[in-house]
Scaffold this active site. Structure first.
Site, PDB file in Angstrom:
ATOM      1  N   CYS A   1       0.828  -1.202   0.000  1.00  0.00           N
ATOM      2  CA  CYS A   1       0.000   0.000   0.000  1.00  0.00           C
ATOM      3  C   CYS A   1       0.862   1.252   0.000  1.00  0.00           C
ATOM      4  CB  CYS A   1      -0.925   0.020   1.216  1.00  0.00           C
ATOM      5  SG  CYS A   1      -0.064   0.085   2.802  1.00  0.00           S
ATOM      6  N   SER A   2       2.169   1.096   0.261  1.00  0.00           N
ATOM      7  CA  SER A   2       3.091   2.236   0.273  1.00  0.00           C
ATOM      8  C   SER A   2       3.752   2.472  -1.076  1.00  0.00           C
ATOM      9  CB  SER A   2       4.182   2.018   1.331  1.00  0.00           C
ATOM     10  OG  SER A   2       3.633   1.943   2.620  1.00  0.00           O
TER      11      SER A   2
END
Length: 468
Positions: free
Chosen positions: A242-243
């Site tokens: 998600c980063s």
């Protein structure tokens, strides 16, 4: 008694015994369980199994992630006190004691079926809790093999096996929901549907927000350095994190140079026709599908029937965008090595664009900034973003995927679960760490009374508005 009830009951019994362990005994258990995945042969097997059964990511990167995230977490935990007195201030008469929460329900995603469970397990064990993992259905086999390794290590140090358990196959929403209801704490990572279920389970819960990270390249940036870091981050494990940067906003003065640097680093810019082809496969009704999630660019090019001959050889693909929101699906999270690129007139315009995109998708998580390597420019630009954007982290001149979850080159705690604050509908904005797995009991002693005067506390107010 249901199978889930039996699992939780066994966890409670094991936890009650484990609660009597000393700090030294707890530390030994944590070190032993960490070796379950740090040992290279086991790590390799777990990495291969994860990609084989989920169809997501890259084996070599899974191996690196399993190793570095676990090594970093053990570094963080090695000096943490989680048994007995953890804080004392004789002046205020306060003493704090670390207490376990009980049985932890660990909800984990298919994108990291080894790294995320071990992270939650180690944090839970460090705080004298038992833990039951609810893996994604695709990640079940990897989690099951990981627990086999963990149980071997628990046997070695004579600790109860039932400290670490998982839901039985097949993993269902009903069994996961039942686990969350029965547990003492829920720590959830994964889809927003899972997070909402955790928050509505009736059990205290920590859940994480949605991704859709953007990075800004301003006019002061080292363009080649920025491109190298963005590439390293974007392609790691085929962008399962998600980063991972979903987009880059580039100031106009350096736009052409930055695009060239990204292309030199392995990116391939798609034309409008290929962008449309890609959109047709990646999004259905404006919503992201799983068709291209965490796939290699060559696979993406084939499935989307891209015409650019360089697409199959690219490290990552790029598409230009000039809008945001539901009318521009590429402005959202993509979970694949596809990078959206915007041109902004200047830094203020870049900041404003990030604001608009995050209001559509991504508020609370993080933003990347590539700017001058040091000095006032860097500090002022970072401060401006920190004070104005709805983000919990501003990652400066780093590979975002590597840095956001803790790195040996920054001071963030190692984690695979990033809180996004109220902006991301979370109740915390830290990197999830061991302190989220603790209760704290405070001993409060009497101290000499100190009652302030009203006129002393309100002196600034009274100076401006004298009272009649």
């Amino acid at each position: 008694m249901t199978p889930v009830e039996s699992i939780v009951e066994r966890g409670q019994i094991a936890q009650q015994k484990y609660e009597q362990y000393t700090q030294a005994q707890v530390n030994l258990v944590v070190e032993a369980v960490a070796w379950a995945i740090l040992e290279p042969k086991r790590n390799q097997e777990l990495a291969e199994l994860a990609v084989q059964d989920t169809g997501l990511g890259d084996v070599a990167d899974k191996f690196k992630k399993n190793f570095r995230k676990t090594l970093g977490l053990i570094r963080d935990l090695s000096t943490a006190k989680t048994v007995g007195v953890i804080f004392e201030n004789l002046k205020t008469g306060l003493t704090e004691y670390a207490r376990p929460v009980g049985v932890v329900a660990a909800i984990t995603p298919s994108t990291n079926p080894g790294a995320t469970p071990i992270n939650k397990i180690l944090n839970a064990l460090k705080c004298r809790n038992a833990v039951v993992v609810a893996p994604s259905p695709k990640g079940h086999s990897t989690c099951a093999r990981l627990l086999e390794f963990i149980h071997q290590q628990l046997d070695l140090v004579n600790a109860p096996r039932d400290l670490v358990q998982m839901l039985p196959f097949p993993i269902t929403k009903d069994s996961t929901n039942e686990l969350m209801r029965l547990a003492d704490l829920v720590v959830a990572t994964g889809s927003q549907a899972n997070i909402r279920a955790a928050y509505s389970s009736g059990t205290p819960a920590f859940g994480v927000g949605a991704g859709n990270v953007l990075a800004i390249i301003d006019e002061h940036a080292d363009l080649n350095g920025a491109a190298a870091k963005i590439t390293q981050s974007k392609i790691f494990d085929n962008a399962t994190s998600c980063s991972s940067e979903n987009g880059v906003v580039i100031c106009a003065d350096v736009y052409s140079g930055a695009i060239q640097a990204l292309e030199n680093a392995g990116g391939v810019m798609l034309d409008e026709a290929d962008k449309k082809r890609l959109e047709g496969v990646m999004f259905q009704g404006g919503k992201l599908t799983s068709t291209l999630t965490a796939q290699y660019p060559s696979v993406i090019a084939e499935r989307a029937q891209l015409q650019n001959p360089k697409a199959k050889e690219a490290k990552f693909l790029m598409v230009e965008e000039d809008s945001f929101g539901s009318c521009a699906p590429f402005s959202g999270e993509k979970l694949s090595p596809v990078l959206t690129v915007w041109k902004a007139a200047d830094f203020k315009a870049a900041q404003d664009l990030v604001t608009h995109v995050y209001d559509y998708q991504g508020n609370g998580h993080s933003v990347g900034l590539h700017t001058a390597l040091s000095g006032d420019v860097m500090e002022k630009r970072a401060a401006t973003l920190a004070e104005n954007l709805k983000v919990a982290r501003v990652i400066v001149n780093q590979a975002h995927t590597i840095a956001t979850g803790g790195s040996f080159e920054n001071g963030l705690p190692f984690s695979l679960s990033m809180g996004c604050g109220t902006w991301g509908k979370n109740n915390f904005s830290d990197n999830m760490n061991y302190r989220h797995y603790l209760n704290i009991t405070r001993v409060v002693r009497p101290i000499p009374e100190r009652v302030p005067k009203v006129e002393d506390l309100l002196k600034d107010y009274f100076a401006r508005f004298p009272q009649a």
